[in-house]
Write an enzyme that holds these catalytic residues in place. Sequence first.
Site, PDB file in Angstrom:
ATOM      1  N   GLU A 150       0.858  -1.190   0.000  1.00 38.10           N
ATOM      2  CA  GLU A 150       0.000   0.000   0.000  1.00 38.10           C
ATOM      3  C   GLU A 150       0.890   1.235   0.000  1.00 38.10           C
ATOM      4  O   GLU A 150       2.117   1.130   0.118  1.00 38.10           O
ATOM      5  CB  GLU A 150      -0.918   0.003   1.222  1.00 38.10           C
ATOM      6  CG  GLU A 150      -2.014  -1.052   1.150  1.00 38.10           C
ATOM      7  CD  GLU A 150      -3.024  -0.918   2.288  1.00 38.10           C
ATOM      8  OE1 GLU A 150      -4.193  -0.718   1.988  1.00 38.10           O
ATOM      9  OE2 GLU A 150      -2.636  -1.018   3.458  1.00 38.10           O
ATOM     10  N   ASP A 253     -15.572   9.913  21.735  1.00 32.85           N
ATOM     11  CA  ASP A 253     -16.014  10.011  23.142  1.00 32.85           C
ATOM     12  C   ASP A 253     -14.850   9.865  24.139  1.00 32.85           C
ATOM     13  O   ASP A 253     -14.774  10.598  25.126  1.00 32.85           O
ATOM     14  CB  ASP A 253     -17.048   8.919  23.470  1.00 32.85           C
ATOM     15  CG  ASP A 253     -18.290   8.986  22.587  1.00 32.85           C
ATOM     16  OD1 ASP A 253     -18.384   9.897  21.748  1.00 32.85           O
ATOM     17  OD2 ASP A 253     -19.158   8.105  22.752  1.00 32.85           O
ATOM     18  N   HIS A 274      -8.487  10.253   3.513  1.00 30.59           N
ATOM     19  CA  HIS A 274      -8.109   9.193   2.563  1.00 30.59           C
ATOM     20  C   HIS A 274      -8.336   9.695   1.149  1.00 30.59           C
ATOM     21  O   HIS A 274      -9.391  10.262   0.849  1.00 30.59           O
ATOM     22  CB  HIS A 274      -8.950   7.935   2.813  1.00 30.59           C
ATOM     23  CG  HIS A 274      -8.366   6.714   2.181  1.00 30.59           C
ATOM     24  ND1 HIS A 274      -8.342   6.538   0.817  1.00 30.59           N
ATOM     25  CD2 HIS A 274      -7.760   5.630   2.716  1.00 30.59           C
ATOM     26  CE1 HIS A 274      -7.754   5.380   0.542  1.00 30.59           C
ATOM     27  NE2 HIS A 274      -7.388   4.812   1.687  1.00 30.59           N
ATOM     28  N   ARG A 323      -0.165   8.692   1.858  1.00 36.42           N
ATOM     29  CA  ARG A 323      -1.534   9.167   1.729  1.00 36.42           C
ATOM     30  C   ARG A 323      -1.686  10.680   1.672  1.00 36.42           C
ATOM     31  O   ARG A 323      -2.471  11.216   0.899  1.00 36.42           O
ATOM     32  CB  ARG A 323      -2.320   8.697   2.932  1.00 36.42           C
ATOM     33  CG  ARG A 323      -3.288   7.653   2.521  1.00 36.42           C
ATOM     34  CD  ARG A 323      -3.914   7.022   3.675  1.00 36.42           C
ATOM     35  NE  ARG A 323      -3.982   5.612   3.352  1.00 36.42           N
ATOM     36  CZ  ARG A 323      -4.489   4.701   4.137  1.00 36.42           C
ATOM     37  NH1 ARG A 323      -4.953   5.034   5.311  1.00 36.42           N
ATOM     38  NH2 ARG A 323      -4.540   3.463   3.762  1.00 36.42           N
ATOM     39  N   HIS A 384     -10.622  10.077   7.335  1.00 38.38           N
ATOM     40  CA  HIS A 384     -10.417   8.631   7.456  1.00 38.38           C
ATOM     41  C   HIS A 384      -9.812   8.214   8.792  1.00 38.38           C
ATOM     42  O   HIS A 384     -10.198   7.203   9.362  1.00 38.38           O
ATOM     43  CB  HIS A 384      -9.502   8.179   6.322  1.00 38.38           C
ATOM     44  CG  HIS A 384      -9.278   6.708   6.263  1.00 38.38           C
ATOM     45  ND1 HIS A 384     -10.311   5.802   6.175  1.00 38.38           N
ATOM     46  CD2 HIS A 384      -8.128   5.962   6.267  1.00 38.38           C
ATOM     47  CE1 HIS A 384      -9.823   4.568   6.126  1.00 38.38           C
ATOM     48  NE2 HIS A 384      -8.510   4.639   6.198  1.00 38.38           N
ATOM     49  N   ARG A 419      -0.320   8.782   9.298  1.00 39.66           N
ATOM     50  CA  ARG A 419      -0.199   7.336   9.511  1.00 39.66           C
ATOM     51  C   ARG A 419       0.180   6.607   8.229  1.00 39.66           C
ATOM     52  O   ARG A 419      -0.400   6.857   7.168  1.00 39.66           O
ATOM     53  CB  ARG A 419      -1.544   6.806  10.000  1.00 39.66           C
ATOM     54  CG  ARG A 419      -1.634   5.313  10.064  1.00 39.66           C
ATOM     55  CD  ARG A 419      -3.043   4.896  10.360  1.00 39.66           C
ATOM     56  NE  ARG A 419      -3.926   5.160   9.252  1.00 39.66           N
ATOM     57  CZ  ARG A 419      -4.712   4.244   8.659  1.00 39.66           C
ATOM     58  NH1 ARG A 419      -4.710   3.012   9.098  1.00 39.66           N
ATOM     59  NH2 ARG A 419      -5.489   4.576   7.669  1.00 39.66           N
TER      60      ARG A 419
HETATM   61  C1  LIG Z   1     -13.310   2.053   6.094  1.00 36.90           C
HETATM   62  C2  LIG Z   1     -12.045   1.897   6.897  1.00 36.90           C
HETATM   63  C3  LIG Z   1     -11.004   1.150   6.390  1.00 36.90           C
HETATM   64  C4  LIG Z   1      -9.826   0.984   7.119  1.00 36.90           C
HETATM   65  N1  LIG Z   1      -8.839   0.178   6.630  1.00 36.90           N
HETATM   66  C5  LIG Z   1      -7.752  -0.071   7.401  1.00 36.90           C
HETATM   67  C6  LIG Z   1      -6.780  -1.021   6.995  1.00 36.90           C
HETATM   68  O1  LIG Z   1      -6.890  -1.644   5.945  1.00 36.90           O
HETATM   69  N2  LIG Z   1      -5.716  -1.226   7.814  1.00 36.90           N
HETATM   70  C7  LIG Z   1      -5.543  -0.564   8.989  1.00 36.90           C
HETATM   71  O2  LIG Z   1      -4.555  -0.791   9.691  1.00 36.90           O
HETATM   72  N3  LIG Z   1      -6.466   0.323   9.390  1.00 36.90           N
HETATM   73  C8  LIG Z   1      -7.560   0.576   8.647  1.00 36.90           C
HETATM   74  N4  LIG Z   1      -8.499   1.462   9.083  1.00 36.90           N
HETATM   75  C9  LIG Z   1      -8.317   2.099  10.390  1.00 36.90           C
HETATM   76  C10 LIG Z   1      -8.574   1.066  11.472  1.00 36.90           C
HETATM   77  O3  LIG Z   1      -9.684   0.276  11.093  1.00 36.90           O
HETATM   78  C11 LIG Z   1      -8.873   1.725  12.808  1.00 36.90           C
HETATM   79  O4  LIG Z   1      -7.927   2.710  13.090  1.00 36.90           O
HETATM   80  C12 LIG Z   1      -8.819   0.673  13.906  1.00 36.90           C
HETATM   81  O5  LIG Z   1      -9.680  -0.386  13.589  1.00 36.90           O
HETATM   82  C13 LIG Z   1      -9.228   1.300  15.216  1.00 36.90           C
HETATM   83  O6  LIG Z   1      -9.392   0.272  16.145  1.00 36.90           O
HETATM   84  P1  LIG Z   1      -9.840   0.653  17.598  1.00 36.90           P
HETATM   85  O7  LIG Z   1      -9.979  -0.612  18.342  1.00 36.90           O
HETATM   86  O8  LIG Z   1      -8.947   1.692  18.141  1.00 36.90           O
HETATM   87  O9  LIG Z   1     -11.256   1.382  17.407  1.00 36.90           O
HETATM   88  P2  LIG Z   1     -12.624   0.866  16.759  1.00 36.90           P
HETATM   89  O10 LIG Z   1     -12.462  -0.371  15.995  1.00 36.90           O
HETATM   90  O11 LIG Z   1     -13.231   2.034  16.066  1.00 36.90           O
HETATM   91  O12 LIG Z   1     -13.490   0.518  18.037  1.00 36.90           O
HETATM   92  C14 LIG Z   1     -13.905   1.534  18.926  1.00 36.90           C
HETATM   93  C15 LIG Z   1     -14.852   0.908  19.917  1.00 36.90           C
HETATM   94  O13 LIG Z   1     -15.158   1.824  20.965  1.00 36.90           O
HETATM   95  C16 LIG Z   1     -16.565   1.842  21.180  1.00 36.90           C
HETATM   96  N5  LIG Z   1     -16.913   3.122  21.776  1.00 36.90           N
HETATM   97  C17 LIG Z   1     -16.765   4.367  21.247  1.00 36.90           C
HETATM   98  N6  LIG Z   1     -17.200   5.293  22.122  1.00 36.90           N
HETATM   99  C18 LIG Z   1     -17.621   4.625  23.230  1.00 36.90           C
HETATM  100  C19 LIG Z   1     -18.182   5.020  24.459  1.00 36.90           C
HETATM  101  N7  LIG Z   1     -18.436   6.317  24.759  1.00 36.90           N
HETATM  102  N8  LIG Z   1     -18.514   4.070  25.355  1.00 36.90           N
HETATM  103  C20 LIG Z   1     -18.317   2.748  25.089  1.00 36.90           C
HETATM  104  N9  LIG Z   1     -17.777   2.328  23.921  1.00 36.90           N
HETATM  105  C21 LIG Z   1     -17.429   3.244  23.012  1.00 36.90           C
HETATM  106  C22 LIG Z   1     -17.137   1.608  19.802  1.00 36.90           C
HETATM  107  O14 LIG Z   1     -18.486   1.229  19.862  1.00 36.90           O
HETATM  108  C23 LIG Z   1     -16.199   0.515  19.308  1.00 36.90           C
HETATM  109  O15 LIG Z   1     -16.552  -0.729  19.859  1.00 36.90           O
HETATM  110  C24 LIG Z   1      -9.682   1.632   8.375  1.00 36.90           C
HETATM  111  C25 LIG Z   1     -10.727   2.392   8.881  1.00 36.90           C
HETATM  112  C26 LIG Z   1     -11.901   2.521   8.162  1.00 36.90           C
HETATM  113  C27 LIG Z   1     -13.022   3.340   8.748  1.00 36.90           C
END
Ligand SMILES: Cc1cc2nc3c(=O)[nH]c(=O)nc-3n(C[C@H](O)[C@H](O)[C@H](O)COP(=O)(O)OP(=O)(O)OC[C@H]3O[C@@H](n4cnc5c(N)ncnc54)[C@H](O)[C@@H]3O)c2cc1C
Length: 582
Positions: A150, A253, A274, A323, A384, A419
């Site tokens: 990528e 949040d 993105h 990016r 993104h 990133r």
């Molecule tokens: C369309 C898309 C494609 C992507 N593709 C890639 C990729 O190919 N490779 C890569 O490395 N990254 C990619 N990313 C980025 C990556 O997916 C995210 O940065 C990563 O998944 C974040 O993980 P996380 O566990 O920090 O948060 P998330 O997976 O967003 O989880 C956050 C959690 O917190 C919960 N939450 C939020 N607020 C509260 C609250 N107040 N109280 C209780 N729970 C709460 C939510 O409900 C959720 O369960 C992509 C993102 C998107 C949107």
Amino acid sequence: MPTTPAPALVSPPASPSARAAAPLRLPRWLSAPSPGWSVEADAIVVGSGIAGLTCALRLRERVDTVLLVTKTVLDEGSTAWAQGGIAAALAPEDSTEEHLQDTLVAGAGLCDEAAVRTLVTEGPDRVRELVGLGAVFDRDLEGEIKLTREGGHHRDRIAHAGGDATGREISRALIAALHQVMDDPGIEVVEHALVVDLLTSDDGAVCGVTLHVIGEGQIDGVGAATARAVVLATGGFGQIYASTTNPPVSTGDGVAAALRAGARVTDLEFVQFHPTVLWLGEGSTGQQPLISEAVRGEGAFVVDRDGVRFLHGLHPLADLAPRDVVARAILNRMSETGVDHVYLDARHLGREFLEQRFPSIVARCRELGFDPATDLLPVAPAQHYASGGVETDLHGRTSLDGLYACGECSCTGVHGANRLASNSLLEGLVFAHRIADDITARADAGELPRRGPCARTGDAELLDSAHRIEVQRAMTRGSGPVRSAESTAEAIASLAALAALPRGDAEPGPHAWETTNLHHLGQALSLVAHLREESRGGHVRSDFPDRDDARWLTRQTLQRAADDLTTVSERPAPAPAGAVEA
Ligand SMILES: Cc1cc2nc3c(=O)[nH]c(=O)nc-3n(C[C@H](O)[C@H](O)[C@H](O)COP(=O)(O)OP(=O)(O)OC[C@H]3O[C@@H](n4cnc5c(N)ncnc54)[C@H](O)[C@@H]3O)c2cc1C
């Protein structure tokens, strides 16, 4: 130069390292009913993406009681949407040193090299453990994990699953592992539980959360959960903008609650837009379909309306440049040609290959009336990823004792100003392990005592959810992909006007809490975007188009003090040793 004088928001720099900044006033609390029930655990994990699930699963094996809470259902979050994959130096011809160099270059001078080294060194083992846990990655004929490339990577090092459904598979595997232990008395999982604010003890340490649960029986409505340690894993804040690739739960949040509680929040101005998000027409808002960079990794390329491949000659990696470089080039071309999108051409990859390698993207495009095998795909940059967040050290500890942050809501220093593609899933995985280990070690050493929350003092505030669209419009216009002194000042003024609305008409509840979080973060982000008078990584200023290493090789941190004033301080970010421009 700015087209209008900078507004009287910012005191002149006192010194390059510690500037008193705008009088941004943030309250300590969101307005909410007093807790009607309480629970206790050793550790609370907030969020069920890759960061939260990994951390909770590992903690469960090490401490007596873990409480995992999540805002809606377990698989709702950015993780399940991740398409491209997860980056790790798994190929024999690759090395952690090369992964490190690519990450540092993408981060445009602001990465914390120690954090990046931790990420790339521990990453391969963490990915192998994920496979051991049951995540099924795509494999070649020899049975080895298939790796693709990528933007910004000089090697094939992106492992993927289901073609373009990597996040869905990782989420499935982690949730399956969680289901296997769900009956264990050592772990409690509560869905539809929205954390509202952080509870602190007399000495300022974080000792729990207030949360709103849509449940039945005793655990319903607003309650309090206390613990030795709280891990925020609440993901990004894409919903702060009118259009984003992030799902609806990404309302920042955790970062907003940490900011209100006094934690250091860093690099907030570095928002990744993105470059290739499917353009669905003017006025299309909310979560937009992403066309993964992996499509360009397999040979697709960007053209303007005249079919010109304008990325050639701009950067040695052309369509696979980092990016920020590609997004900026697209925005420039859109502005030069007076149109609101460009095109992605994947037609030469062929129907069979596209359907097999990118089944989800092809299906989504077709649903929306575009066939990647025969049509040029209209694309434009959209929000993104949040590179900044709650500042942590290498163990995920924040500036508040007892509070940890992990995944997209954190700022470990891994991403710097931008990133590198597919480093975010890896960051969640690597630092979740470190946090679980640190909490365990500190709890064993008696360093994380149980503390009681102190009496609730300080202001509370709530913005009615009807104002969410105004916050999003102000942020998109003022602090979006291209900013200026004038535009950020307008965003600050619009958001300040919302803050000045008469209090008391908003009804406490999830929509109003999320809206107020977006509003608080919007004010904070616009402030640091206004102050940074240069362009770097995800922060692009039309009035300061160049990177300015002489003045701005620094990171900005927001921190709220007990008097409600949130100030900005700077500290130097030394240029990473040995980073070589691509
Ligand atoms: C369309 C898309 C494609 C992507 N593709 C890639 C990729 O190919 N490779 C890569 O490395 N990254 C990619 N990313 C980025 C990556 O997916 C995210 O940065 C990563 O998944 C974040 O993980 P996380 O566990 O920090 O948060 P998330 O997976 O967003 O989880 C956050 C959690 O917190 C919960 N939450 C939020 N607020 C509260 C609250 N107040 N109280 C209780 N729970 C709460 C939510 O409900 C959720 O369960 C992509 C993102 C998107 C949107």
